[in-house]
Design a protein around this motif. Structure first.
Motif, PDB file in Angstrom:
ATOM      1  N   PRO A  33      28.963  33.060  37.196  1.00 54.92           N
ATOM      2  CA  PRO A  33      27.498  33.134  37.142  1.00 54.92           C
ATOM      3  C   PRO A  33      26.926  33.754  38.422  1.00 54.92           C
ATOM      4  O   PRO A  33      27.344  33.419  39.535  1.00 54.92           O
ATOM      5  CB  PRO A  33      27.072  31.675  36.991  1.00 54.92           C
ATOM      6  N   LEU A  34      25.955  34.647  38.255  1.00 54.21           N
ATOM      7  CA  LEU A  34      25.292  35.245  39.406  1.00 54.21           C
ATOM      8  C   LEU A  34      24.637  34.168  40.266  1.00 54.21           C
ATOM      9  O   LEU A  34      24.614  34.270  41.498  1.00 54.21           O
ATOM     10  CB  LEU A  34      24.246  36.253  38.924  1.00 54.21           C
ATOM     11  N   GLN A  57      25.343  28.230  49.868  1.00 47.13           N
ATOM     12  CA  GLN A  57      26.166  27.028  50.048  1.00 47.13           C
ATOM     13  C   GLN A  57      27.578  27.221  49.519  1.00 47.13           C
ATOM     14  O   GLN A  57      28.489  26.464  49.875  1.00 47.13           O
ATOM     15  CB  GLN A  57      25.495  25.835  49.368  1.00 47.13           C
ATOM     16  N   ASN A  58      27.772  28.222  48.681  1.00 45.27           N
ATOM     17  CA  ASN A  58      29.102  28.518  48.144  1.00 45.27           C
ATOM     18  C   ASN A  58      29.845  29.559  48.968  1.00 45.27           C
ATOM     19  O   ASN A  58      30.932  29.987  48.581  1.00 45.27           O
ATOM     20  CB  ASN A  58      28.983  28.995  46.690  1.00 45.27           C
ATOM     21  N   HIS A  59      29.273  29.989  50.095  1.00 42.00           N
ATOM     22  CA  HIS A  59      29.884  30.995  50.962  1.00 42.00           C
ATOM     23  C   HIS A  59      30.498  30.291  52.170  1.00 42.00           C
ATOM     24  O   HIS A  59      29.789  29.921  53.112  1.00 42.00           O
ATOM     25  CB  HIS A  59      28.847  32.014  51.436  1.00 42.00           C
ATOM     26  N   TYR A  64      35.689  29.402  43.066  1.00 38.23           N
ATOM     27  CA  TYR A  64      34.993  29.130  41.808  1.00 38.23           C
ATOM     28  C   TYR A  64      36.030  28.732  40.760  1.00 38.23           C
ATOM     29  O   TYR A  64      36.918  29.522  40.413  1.00 38.23           O
ATOM     30  CB  TYR A  64      34.221  30.354  41.333  1.00 38.23           C
ATOM     31  N   GLU A  65      35.953  27.484  40.294  1.00 39.46           N
ATOM     32  CA  GLU A  65      36.918  26.951  39.322  1.00 39.46           C
ATOM     33  C   GLU A  65      38.339  27.225  39.810  1.00 39.46           C
ATOM     34  O   GLU A  65      38.710  26.782  40.900  1.00 39.46           O
ATOM     35  CB  GLU A  65      36.639  27.531  37.924  1.00 39.46           C
ATOM     36  N   ALA A  95      34.601  39.215  48.610  1.00 38.95           N
ATOM     37  CA  ALA A  95      33.627  38.235  49.097  1.00 38.95           C
ATOM     38  C   ALA A  95      32.664  38.870  50.089  1.00 38.95           C
ATOM     39  O   ALA A  95      31.476  38.516  50.125  1.00 38.95           O
ATOM     40  CB  ALA A  95      34.349  37.053  49.734  1.00 38.95           C
ATOM     41  N   GLY A  96      33.150  39.823  50.894  1.00 36.87           N
ATOM     42  CA  GLY A  96      32.272  40.521  51.823  1.00 36.87           C
ATOM     43  C   GLY A  96      31.200  41.314  51.095  1.00 36.87           C
ATOM     44  O   GLY A  96      30.033  41.356  51.516  1.00 36.87           O
TER      45      GLY A  96
END
Length: 211
Positions: A160-161, A168-170, A189-190, A199-200
């Motif tokens: 999900p975007l 907070q997920n970074h 994620y999962e 990720a960058g």
């Protein structure tokens, strides 16, 4: 007319087209993990880098868009086994990064260009493996039938975007690479771990469109 939901493909398109933060081809130092490793990335500017492009495919799923990722096969020479966007080197016959990204997406995961609308670019990402990567932002409409190319792609999944654009997920992490401590982002994620170049790019997307 009411505003589109924050994490819809329509709002993503609007933000992509109006992104700010300096000229796209000059502002790579100002975003993502370039800020975490200023000395390392600046040194790459003087090297001869091969141009590449990746497609950032944001799928129109109503109020909550999804983003397509791949897991590369373990047998590839570079970035094997890593989570990635579809993409690769820009060939001589590619007239633009957009064409290269669309071609690679079709070759790698069977995403037909007729389902894809390219809307904007992010700043270049300079990879220590020798590439100058142009991330091509796109909106994808449902109806496609994806099939991984077994020579390059092990699996395909969507995130999900809204998850990706939540800082907070970074998570920041570091490792020693060629004797230098390198800092990078991780986004678990999962069952998937998005990190490194991908990720960058996601972090840059957040900083330019949603921060």
């Amino acid at each position: 007319m009411s505003a589109a939901p924050l994490f819809s493909a329509a709002e993503f398109r609007r933000r992509a087209l109006s992104q700010t933060g300096g000229p796209v081809d000059l502002s790579w130092r100002e975003h993502g993990d370039s800020l975490l490793n200023p000395d390392m990335w600046t040194s790459l500017e003087g090297l001869k880098l091969r141009d590449a492009a990746v497609l950032v495919p944001v799928v129109d799923d109503g109020e909550t868009a999804k983003v397509i990722f791949t897991k590369r096969t373990a047998t590839l020479r570079k970035h094997s086994g890593q989570i990635a966007f579809p993409g690769g080197a820009i060939d001589a016959e590619d007239r633009s990064p957009e064409m290269a990204a669309l071609r690679e997406a079709e070759e790698e995961i069977g995403l037909a260009p007729r389902f894809v609308e390219t809307v904007a670019r992010l700043p270049h990402y300079l990879a220590a493996t020798g590439f100058r990567i142009t991330p091509v932002l796109s909106v994808v409409r449902r109806g496609f039938d994806l099939k991984p190319n077994p020579a390059e792609v092990d699996s395909i999944f969507e995130v999900p975007l809204s998850f990706l654009m939540d800082p907070q997920n970074h998570t920041q992490d570091s490792t020693v690479w060629q004797g230098i401590e390198r800092h990078f982002y991780r986004m678990p994620y999962e069952d998937w771990m998005i990190w490194g170049i991908t990720a960058g790019i996601v972090r840059t997307l957040y900083e330019r469109l949603y921060a």
